[in-house]
Design an enzyme around this catalytic site. Structure first.
Site, PDB file in Angstrom:
ATOM      1  CD  GLU A 158      21.051  26.653 -20.040  1.00 45.71           C
ATOM      2  OE1 GLU A 158      19.836  26.416 -19.891  1.00 45.71           O
ATOM      3  OE2 GLU A 158      21.721  27.329 -19.233  1.00 45.71           O
ATOM      4  CG  ASP A 180      16.743  27.094 -20.535  1.00 40.62           C
ATOM      5  OD1 ASP A 180      16.991  28.250 -20.132  1.00 40.62           O
ATOM      6  OD2 ASP A 180      17.165  26.065 -19.959  1.00 40.62           O
ATOM      7  CB  ILE A 239      15.968  22.691 -16.201  1.00 44.05           C
ATOM      8  CG1 ILE A 239      15.470  21.248 -16.324  1.00 44.05           C
ATOM      9  CG2 ILE A 239      15.585  23.274 -14.827  1.00 44.05           C
ATOM     10  CD1 ILE A 239      15.987  20.299 -15.257  1.00 44.05           C
ATOM     11  CG  ASP A 240      14.901  29.718 -17.763  1.00 43.06           C
ATOM     12  OD1 ASP A 240      16.097  29.979 -17.991  1.00 43.06           O
ATOM     13  OD2 ASP A 240      14.095  30.560 -17.356  1.00 43.06           O
ATOM     14  CB  THR A 262      19.528  25.188 -13.503  1.00 40.51           C
ATOM     15  OG1 THR A 262      19.194  24.894 -14.861  1.00 40.51           O
ATOM     16  CG2 THR A 262      20.302  24.012 -12.937  1.00 40.51           C
ATOM     17  CG  ASP A 281      18.224  32.113 -20.301  1.00 41.97           C
ATOM     18  OD1 ASP A 281      18.227  30.955 -19.824  1.00 41.97           O
ATOM     19  OD2 ASP A 281      19.223  32.854 -20.297  1.00 41.97           O
TER      20      ASP A 281
HETATM   21  C1  LIP Z   1      18.572  31.649 -15.549  1.00 42.47           C
HETATM   22  C2  LIP Z   1      17.703  32.737 -16.115  1.00 42.47           C
HETATM   23  C3  LIP Z   1      17.482  33.845 -15.093  1.00 42.47           C
HETATM   24  C4  LIP Z   1      18.799  34.432 -14.698  1.00 42.47           C
HETATM   25  C5  LIP Z   1      19.642  33.356 -14.077  1.00 42.47           C
HETATM   26  C6  LIP Z   1      19.881  32.200 -15.065  1.00 42.47           C
HETATM   27  P1  LIP Z   1      19.236  29.143 -16.189  1.00 42.47           P
HETATM   28  O1  LIP Z   1      18.770  30.670 -16.545  1.00 42.47           O
HETATM   29  O2  LIP Z   1      16.476  32.190 -16.511  1.00 42.47           O
HETATM   30  O3  LIP Z   1      16.667  34.865 -15.597  1.00 42.47           O
HETATM   31  O4  LIP Z   1      18.604  35.499 -13.816  1.00 42.47           O
HETATM   32  O5  LIP Z   1      20.872  33.905 -13.685  1.00 42.47           O
HETATM   33  O6  LIP Z   1      20.606  32.680 -16.167  1.00 42.47           O
HETATM   34  O7  LIP Z   1      20.711  29.232 -15.991  1.00 42.47           O
HETATM   35  O8  LIP Z   1      18.530  28.715 -14.965  1.00 42.47           O
HETATM   36  O9  LIP Z   1      18.862  28.335 -17.423  1.00 42.47           O
END
Ligand code: LIP
Length: 271
Positions: free
Chosen positions: A82, A98, A100-101, A103, A225
């Protein structure tokens, strides 16, 4: 996405070795981020695609840590992450990161965030892991070898009724798309038990795998993600489709208990 053709990796030991490396990388990177977060009362953030699309030094540090580990342990493999540039492969394998998914959750101090690491061969996901340090949960899977949470087998929901299904979803960072997503949730809400929005696609897919929700859908996702969570949910018995399969961004995903998949998809996907 084919789940049976492992190409040159027909040896399950190889697939399980890759799973172990996914777990090691996800746990190590997420644990470092959690330790760093705990020492900061306030986090400095930057924005990416919109004012609400955040990134921190800990996102970048976690991805750099994983990239450095892979460049020494798997130098022939490719990387798609990412926060960094793509690295081509000469081995046929590509790692999807990813760091930190979730964030936004990480910045606001909410628990649903984690590191997601997967490894693919073409369009086949071979192994993946998601580690959520605040929840102390490590989800993992290898193709054809099942899925687990902290080493215990995962079995997804077998719900047969959309009307009683607990459905997770998420929303994009783009305000125009969010208004469309809000309208879709309003349309779906009367047809299901309830909606949940965790803020992490990787965690939502792990919750499908664990049967904590019966379904999850989202539009506008990125491959980092979902790559690990897709395999974890599939190996736990859920039906998962995402399109376009070879896309990196703007992906639409539907994951659910198999008996309700078609009825959910008919509501959330415009044919
Ligand atoms: C997130 C996703 C989540 C989505 C958020 C964001 P990030 O990824 O995991 O499902 O709804 O808008 O995209 O930006 O935290 O890596």
């Amino acid at each position: 996405m084919p789940q049976t053709d492992l190409g040159g990796l027909s040896n399950s030991a190889d697939v399980n070795d890759l799973r172990s490396l996914c777990i090691d990388l996800a746990v190590s990177a997420a644990s470092k981020a959690a330790e760093g977060r705990a020492q900061r009362a306030q986090l400095e953030t930057e924005t990416k695609s919109s004012l609400t699309d955040l990134v921190t030094e800990f996102d970048r540090a976690a991805e750099n840590f994983i990239r450095e580990r892979l460049s020494s342990q798997r130098p022939q493999d490719g990387i798609v992450g990412e926060e960094g540039l793509d690295v081509p492969n000469t081995s046929g394998l590509t790692w999807i990161i990813d760091p930190i998914d979730g964030t936004t959750n990480f910045v606001f101090g909410l628990p649903a965030w984690g590191c997601s690491v997967a490894v693919t061969q073409g369009n086949t996901i071979l192994a993946g892991a998601v580690h959520l340090p605040v929840l102390r949960e490590t989800y993992s899977a290898a193709s054809g070898r099942g899925a687990s949470i902290n080493g215990t087998e995962l079995i997804s929901s077998q719900s047969t009724s959309l009307q009683t299904a607990l459905v997770a979803t998420g929303f994009a960072y783009n305000s125009q798309r969010r208004s469309q997503q809000g309208a879709l949730v309003a349309k779906l809400l009367p047809q299901v038990r309830d909606i949940r929005r965790s803020g992490s696609a990787a965690y939502d897919l792990c919750c499908v795998a664990a049967g904590r929700v019966d379904a999850y859908y989202e539009h506008g996702l990125s491959i980092w993600d979902i790559a690990a969570g897709v395999l974890i949910a599939r190996e736990a018995g859920a039906t998962v489709e995402f399109t376009p399969e070879s896309a990196v961004t703007d992906i639409t995903l539907v994951a659910s208990a198999t008996p309700i998949f078609k009825s959910l998809r008919s509501v959330v996907i415009e044919e």
